[in-house]
Design a protein around this motif. Structure first.
Motif, mmCIF file in Angstrom:
data_model
loop_
_atom_site.group_PDB
_atom_site.id
_atom_site.type_symbol
_atom_site.label_atom_id
_atom_site.label_comp_id
_atom_site.label_asym_id
_atom_site.label_seq_id
_atom_site.Cartn_x
_atom_site.Cartn_y
_atom_site.Cartn_z
ATOM 1 N N ARG A 1 0.833 -1.216 0.000
ATOM 2 C CA ARG A 1 0.000 0.000 0.000
ATOM 3 C C ARG A 1 0.864 1.260 0.000
ATOM 4 N NH1 ARG A 1 -2.812 -2.775 4.001
ATOM 5 N NH2 ARG A 1 -1.982 -1.363 5.575
ATOM 6 N N GLN A 2 1.922 1.247 0.797
ATOM 7 C CA GLN A 2 2.775 2.433 0.865
ATOM 8 C C GLN A 2 3.522 2.647 -0.448
ATOM 9 O OE1 GLN A 2 5.110 1.990 4.455
ATOM 10 N NE2 GLN A 2 3.488 2.865 5.696
ATOM 11 N N GLU A 3 3.998 1.580 -1.063
ATOM 12 C CA GLU A 3 4.663 1.732 -2.352
ATOM 13 C C GLU A 3 3.687 2.246 -3.404
ATOM 14 O OE1 GLU A 3 6.730 -1.866 -3.342
ATOM 15 O OE2 GLU A 3 7.962 -1.751 -1.534
ATOM 16 N N HIS A 4 2.439 1.794 -3.328
ATOM 17 C CA HIS A 4 1.416 2.294 -4.249
ATOM 18 C C HIS A 4 1.190 3.796 -4.029
ATOM 19 C CE1 HIS A 4 -2.086 2.398 -6.808
ATOM 20 N NE2 HIS A 4 -2.782 2.918 -5.815
ATOM 21 N N ARG A 5 1.166 4.224 -2.787
ATOM 22 C CA ARG A 5 1.004 5.653 -2.487
ATOM 23 C C ARG A 5 2.156 6.468 -3.063
ATOM 24 N NH1 ARG A 5 0.756 6.025 3.685
ATOM 25 N NH2 ARG A 5 0.767 8.241 3.249
ATOM 26 N N ILE A 6 3.369 5.920 -2.994
ATOM 27 C CA ILE A 6 4.531 6.625 -3.548
ATOM 28 C C ILE A 6 4.390 6.769 -5.062
ATOM 29 C CG2 ILE A 6 7.018 6.477 -3.961
ATOM 30 C CD1 ILE A 6 7.218 5.034 -1.214
ATOM 31 N N TYR A 7 4.075 5.671 -5.746
ATOM 32 C CA TYR A 7 3.956 5.718 -7.203
ATOM 33 C C TYR A 7 2.784 6.577 -7.656
ATOM 34 C CZ TYR A 7 7.548 2.172 -7.249
ATOM 35 O OH TYR A 7 8.717 1.496 -7.061
ATOM 36 N N ARG A 8 1.690 6.530 -6.908
ATOM 37 C CA ARG A 8 0.541 7.368 -7.244
ATOM 38 C C ARG A 8 0.908 8.849 -7.089
ATOM 39 N NH1 ARG A 8 -3.853 5.945 -3.554
ATOM 40 N NH2 ARG A 8 -2.843 7.448 -2.208
ATOM 41 N N GLY A 9 1.634 9.168 -6.007
ATOM 42 C CA GLY A 9 2.066 10.549 -5.812
ATOM 43 C C GLY A 9 2.990 11.025 -6.910
ATOM 44 N N ALA A 10 3.872 10.144 -7.376
ATOM 45 C CA ALA A 10 4.776 10.510 -8.464
ATOM 46 C C ALA A 10 3.999 10.674 -9.770
ATOM 47 C CB ALA A 10 5.862 9.456 -8.621
ATOM 48 N N ALA A 11 3.057 9.772 -10.017
ATOM 49 C CA ALA A 11 2.284 9.830 -11.258
ATOM 50 C C ALA A 11 1.409 11.081 -11.308
ATOM 51 C CB ALA A 11 1.415 8.579 -11.391
ATOM 52 N N GLN A 12 0.901 11.508 -10.172
ATOM 53 C CA GLN A 12 0.051 12.695 -10.127
ATOM 54 C C GLN A 12 0.869 13.978 -10.061
ATOM 55 O OE1 GLN A 12 -2.483 11.948 -6.760
ATOM 56 N NE2 GLN A 12 -3.869 10.651 -7.943
ATOM 57 N N GLY A 13 2.181 13.859 -9.933
ATOM 58 C CA GLY A 13 3.035 15.031 -9.916
ATOM 59 C C GLY A 13 3.201 15.662 -8.553
ATOM 60 N N HIS A 14 2.816 14.985 -7.501
ATOM 61 C CA HIS A 14 2.942 15.534 -6.153
ATOM 62 C C HIS A 14 4.325 15.306 -5.564
ATOM 63 C CE1 HIS A 14 -1.288 16.470 -5.964
ATOM 64 N NE2 HIS A 14 -1.585 15.219 -6.291
ATOM 65 N N LEU A 15 5.098 14.413 -6.158
ATOM 66 C CA LEU A 15 6.446 14.115 -5.672
ATOM 67 C C LEU A 15 7.473 14.504 -6.719
ATOM 68 C CD1 LEU A 15 6.033 10.507 -4.211
ATOM 69 C CD2 LEU A 15 6.320 12.601 -2.916
ATOM 70 N N THR A 16 8.544 15.116 -6.261
ATOM 71 C CA THR A 16 9.664 15.356 -7.162
ATOM 72 C C THR A 16 10.429 14.039 -7.305
ATOM 73 O OG1 THR A 16 11.172 15.972 -5.388
ATOM 74 C CG2 THR A 16 9.849 17.750 -6.362
ATOM 75 N N PRO A 17 11.256 13.903 -8.335
ATOM 76 C CA PRO A 17 12.027 12.666 -8.489
ATOM 77 C C PRO A 17 12.920 12.360 -7.281
ATOM 78 C CG PRO A 17 12.070 13.900 -10.528
ATOM 79 C CD PRO A 17 11.395 14.771 -9.508
#
Length: 104
Positions: free
Chosen positions: A32-48
């Motif tokens: 679940r946490q890894e999914h949250r990370i990838y979802r945040g990256a895909a939505q643009g909420h996380l920088t690389p």
């Protein structure tokens, strides 16, 4: 003889069940946490860079969990430490996905 073998097999399975049950919960949480990370990256909420740091933190948790389960038993102390690590990672994921630094 057959009864003795079946009894030994049942005891072996019962002995392994708590270790499997203890890792099952944390494996789901890891996913679940890894999914949250990838979802945040895909939505643009996380920088690389934020994504790399969060993934590295998840990798450290996975390594610690693998070391803890290597002997087939996760002690209560090890379980608490893994839970604390996952709690900390979850807070970091939330903070990083809600800090407004991502690409919108």
């Amino acid at each position: 003889m057959k009864r003795l073998i079946m009894g030994a097999l049942a005891l072996a399975l019962l002995g392994a069940a708590p270790a499997m049950a203890q890792t099952y919960h944390s494996n789901n949480r890891d996913a679940r946490q890894e999914h949250r990370i990838y979802r945040g990256a895909a939505q643009g909420h996380l920088t690389p860079q934020e994504m790399r740091r969060l993934e590295r933190q998840q990798h450290r948790i996975d390594r610690h969990q693998a070391r803890s389960t290597r002997d087939g038993y996760v002690s209560p102390r090890e379980r608490r430490r893994i839970e604390r690590m996952q709690d900390r990672a979850s807070r970091n994921i939330y903070r990083k996905t809600h800090n407004g630094r991502g690409i919108y």
